[in-house]
Design a protein around this motif. Structure first.
Motif, mmCIF file in Angstrom:
data_model
loop_
_atom_site.group_PDB
_atom_site.id
_atom_site.type_symbol
_atom_site.label_atom_id
_atom_site.label_comp_id
_atom_site.label_asym_id
_atom_site.label_seq_id
_atom_site.Cartn_x
_atom_site.Cartn_y
_atom_site.Cartn_z
ATOM 1 N N LEU A 167 1.014 2.609 6.813
ATOM 2 C CA LEU A 167 1.555 3.149 8.052
ATOM 3 C C LEU A 167 2.985 2.678 8.310
ATOM 4 N N SER A 168 3.478 1.743 7.480
ATOM 5 C CA SER A 168 4.816 1.194 7.710
ATOM 6 C C SER A 168 5.390 0.672 6.409
ATOM 7 N N ALA A 169 6.713 0.522 6.401
ATOM 8 C CA ALA A 169 7.373 -0.094 5.248
ATOM 9 C C ALA A 169 6.962 -1.552 5.114
ATOM 10 N N PHE A 170 6.700 -2.193 6.250
ATOM 11 C CA PHE A 170 6.239 -3.586 6.222
ATOM 12 C C PHE A 170 4.949 -3.708 5.422
ATOM 13 N N MET A 171 3.994 -2.792 5.654
ATOM 14 C CA MET A 171 2.741 -2.864 4.916
ATOM 15 C C MET A 171 2.909 -2.429 3.460
ATOM 16 N N ARG A 172 3.864 -1.573 3.185
ATOM 17 C CA ARG A 172 4.147 -1.244 1.789
ATOM 18 C C ARG A 172 4.606 -2.495 1.040
ATOM 19 N N ALA A 173 5.381 -3.343 1.705
ATOM 20 C CA ALA A 173 5.807 -4.600 1.092
ATOM 21 C C ALA A 173 4.627 -5.537 0.871
ATOM 22 N N GLU A 174 3.629 -5.497 1.769
ATOM 23 C CA GLU A 174 2.439 -6.322 1.583
ATOM 24 C C GLU A 174 1.641 -5.860 0.373
ATOM 25 N N VAL A 175 1.609 -4.547 0.137
ATOM 26 C CA VAL A 175 0.962 -4.042 -1.070
ATOM 27 C C VAL A 175 1.694 -4.555 -2.306
ATOM 28 N N ALA A 176 3.012 -4.508 -2.280
ATOM 29 C CA ALA A 176 3.804 -4.989 -3.411
ATOM 30 C C ALA A 176 3.563 -6.457 -3.676
ATOM 31 N N ASP A 177 3.315 -7.227 -2.617
ATOM 32 C CA ASP A 177 3.025 -8.646 -2.785
ATOM 33 C C ASP A 177 1.705 -8.860 -3.531
ATOM 34 N N LEU A 178 0.763 -7.939 -3.337
ATOM 35 C CA LEU A 178 -0.513 -8.021 -4.043
ATOM 36 C C LEU A 178 -0.384 -7.541 -5.480
ATOM 37 N N ASP A 179 0.366 -6.450 -5.673
ATOM 38 C CA ASP A 179 0.527 -5.885 -7.006
ATOM 39 C C ASP A 179 1.759 -4.991 -7.013
ATOM 40 N N ALA A 182 1.251 -1.320 -8.036
ATOM 41 C CA ALA A 182 0.525 -0.506 -7.063
ATOM 42 C C ALA A 182 1.450 0.028 -5.981
ATOM 43 N N ALA A 183 2.506 -0.731 -5.669
ATOM 44 C CA ALA A 183 3.431 -0.285 -4.621
ATOM 45 C C ALA A 183 4.088 1.036 -4.981
ATOM 46 N N GLY A 184 4.153 1.363 -6.267
ATOM 47 C CA GLY A 184 4.724 2.639 -6.698
ATOM 48 C C GLY A 184 3.838 3.824 -6.371
ATOM 49 N N ARG A 185 2.578 3.563 -6.005
ATOM 50 C CA ARG A 185 1.655 4.653 -5.652
ATOM 51 C C ARG A 185 1.456 4.754 -4.146
ATOM 52 N N VAL A 186 2.321 4.101 -3.384
ATOM 53 C CA VAL A 186 2.203 4.116 -1.925
ATOM 54 C C VAL A 186 2.914 5.327 -1.338
ATOM 55 N N THR A 187 2.233 5.997 -0.428
ATOM 56 C CA THR A 187 2.851 7.016 0.407
ATOM 57 C C THR A 187 2.869 6.491 1.832
ATOM 58 N N LEU A 188 4.045 6.466 2.443
ATOM 59 C CA LEU A 188 4.173 5.957 3.809
ATOM 60 C C LEU A 188 3.947 7.111 4.789
ATOM 61 N N VAL A 189 2.865 7.009 5.562
ATOM 62 C CA VAL A 189 2.544 8.005 6.593
ATOM 63 C C VAL A 189 2.409 7.254 7.910
ATOM 64 N N PRO A 190 3.449 7.218 8.729
ATOM 65 C CA PRO A 190 3.385 6.459 9.975
ATOM 66 C C PRO A 190 2.202 6.872 10.839
ATOM 67 N N GLY A 191 1.700 5.930 11.618
ATOM 68 C CA GLY A 191 0.554 6.201 12.479
ATOM 69 C C GLY A 191 0.850 7.290 13.479
ATOM 70 N N GLY A 192 -0.185 8.032 13.857
ATOM 71 C CA GLY A 192 -0.028 9.096 14.842
ATOM 72 C C GLY A 192 -0.901 8.847 16.054
ATOM 73 N N ILE A 193 -0.598 9.513 17.143
ATOM 74 C CA ILE A 193 -1.366 9.374 18.369
ATOM 75 C C ILE A 193 -1.646 10.751 18.951
ATOM 76 N N ASP A 194 -2.598 10.799 19.849
ATOM 77 C CA ASP A 194 -2.973 12.036 20.523
ATOM 78 C C ASP A 194 -2.074 12.214 21.744
ATOM 79 N N THR A 195 -1.059 13.064 21.616
ATOM 80 C CA THR A 195 -0.122 13.256 22.735
ATOM 81 C C THR A 195 -0.693 14.143 23.831
ATOM 82 N N GLY A 196 -1.889 14.678 23.607
ATOM 83 C CA GLY A 196 -2.574 15.326 24.710
ATOM 84 C C GLY A 196 -3.163 14.306 25.669
ATOM 85 N N ARG A 197 -3.425 13.111 25.159
ATOM 86 C CA ARG A 197 -3.963 12.030 25.985
ATOM 87 C C ARG A 197 -2.859 11.082 26.422
ATOM 88 N N PHE A 198 -2.045 10.647 25.485
ATOM 89 C CA PHE A 198 -0.971 9.701 25.797
ATOM 90 C C PHE A 198 0.297 10.483 26.131
#
Length: 361
Positions: A167-179, A182-198
């Motif tokens: 959900l973030s570049a920060f977490m993509r870096a955490e994946v890279a820290d593990l392997d 594997a970081a080369g197979r990451v797709t960054l899709v930021p979190g979404g919210i329901d704007t009908g509610r919020f």
């Protein structure tokens, strides 16, 4: 018809938390898009059915895990989760597999022919100590062993995944820290919210929502990582800059009694309201009522759904520079991000924001 099997450690409304809400809203959206969706998650309340089809069309399969009061919880929960996941994977051979928690994904390490999407929400091995906080038994000598084993499992999981979502570049870096590969197979899709509610609208009907002075709000689990203790400690400094400021804290957790004691010790009973867990409706109402939402994270903010929710309700947010917080806020205005995670840094940033109506607008 596309069929999807989501494996998670929980789902709302059974569990409260960003990951659990993400899984539920993703599952619901996939159903609306025409998919058949089954979610496998831990049953938190014995009164909940083991199987049900919810009103939004999501099929939920709950597995019974051990009680946290059990001395064997740390060892038995991973086994229960893996067994439930393995049974579900076998029962749904034609489903797309999408995992959201490493324990539920472990059975897939031996089933390498099945493609797997894995959403990496957070490095669980780094959360064990701060998130547990005595909520289940784990003798000190075993904690380091559990952390090491969890890290190895997570590294194996990201290596196994066909595709990885963060959900973030920060977490993509955490994946890279593990392997790194594997970081080369990451797709960054930021979190979404329901704007009908919020979205902007009427605030909550509560005495604190209509009082004098600026209203601060935060919705956080009461564990060390989320920084509620630091935010309470920052309140004297905030009050020195903005007399009459009030803070409402929504959430519960292992630090509840400690934080309540800190409020009393600092003489903040009239300035800080510990509201406990609030309903989804009240959460939106508090976002709308607040003059400023504060996200005082100390570490590992994977995305920041609360930040996005508050902004969508029309309320500005200030946050510490931990995790993905700067990714959401710095593009709006760098002044919304504190210089550090300490109470002093939080108080300075909140005070500066409250003194700048143009910035808040």
């Amino acid at each position: 018809m596309t069929k999807v099997l989501l494996l998670s450690n929980g789902i709302t409304p059974d569990h409260l938390g960003g990951l659990q809400r993400y899984v539920r809203e993703l599952a619901s959206a996939l159903v609306r898009a025409g998919a058949e969706v089954t979610v496998v998650a831990r049953r938190k309340d014995p009164a909940l059915p083991l199987r049900e089809t919810a009103e939004d069309g999501v099929r939920i399969v709950r597995f019974a895990g051990p009680a946290k009061a059990s001395r064997l919880y740390a060892a038995s929960y991973p086994l229960a989760a893996a067994r439930a996941a393995s049974a579900a994977i076998s029962a749904h051979p034609d489903h797309v597999l999408h995992t959201h928690f490493p324990l539920q994904a472990l059975p897939l390490l031996a089933r390498r022919r099945r493609p797997l999407v894995h959403t990496f929400h957070a490095p669980v091995h780094r959360e064990i100590s701060s998130e547990r906080q005595g909520s289940y038994a784990l003798p000190g000598p075993l904690e380091a062993t559990l952390v090491a084993a969890s890290r190895r499992a997570e590294a194996a999981m990201v290596r196994r995944a066909t595709r990885i979502v963060t959900l973030s570049a920060f977490m993509r870096a955490e994946v890279a820290d593990l392997d790194a590969a594997a970081a080369g197979r990451v797709t960054l899709v930021p979190g979404g919210i329901d704007t009908g509610r919020f979205r902007p609208g009427p605030p909550i009907a509560h005495p604190w929502a209509s009082g004098d002075g600026p209203l601060l709000f935060t919705a956080r689990r009461l564990v060390p990582r989320t920084g509620v203790g630091e935010l309470v400690a920052a309140m004297p400094g905030i009050l020195a800059r903005a007399p009459g400021a009030r803070l409402v804290v929504a959430g519960a957790g292992a630090l509840g009694e400690e934080i309540a004691g800190r409020v009393a010790a600092l003489g903040l009973a009239g300035s800080v309201l510990l509201a406990g867990r609030v309903s989804e409706e009240d959460l939106v109402g508090w976002y709308r009522a607040a003059d400023l939402v504060v996200i005082p994270t100390q570490e590992l903010e994977g995305f920041g759904l609360s930040t996005a929710e508050a902004l969508a309700c029309g309320t500005p947010v200030v946050a510490t520079p931990a995790g993905a917080n700067p990714e959401l806020l710095a593009p709006l205005d760098p002044r919304l991000v504190a210089a550090g995670t300490s109470p002093e840094a939080i108080a300075l940033t909140v005070g500066d924001a409250l003194a700048d109506p143009e910035l808040l607008a």
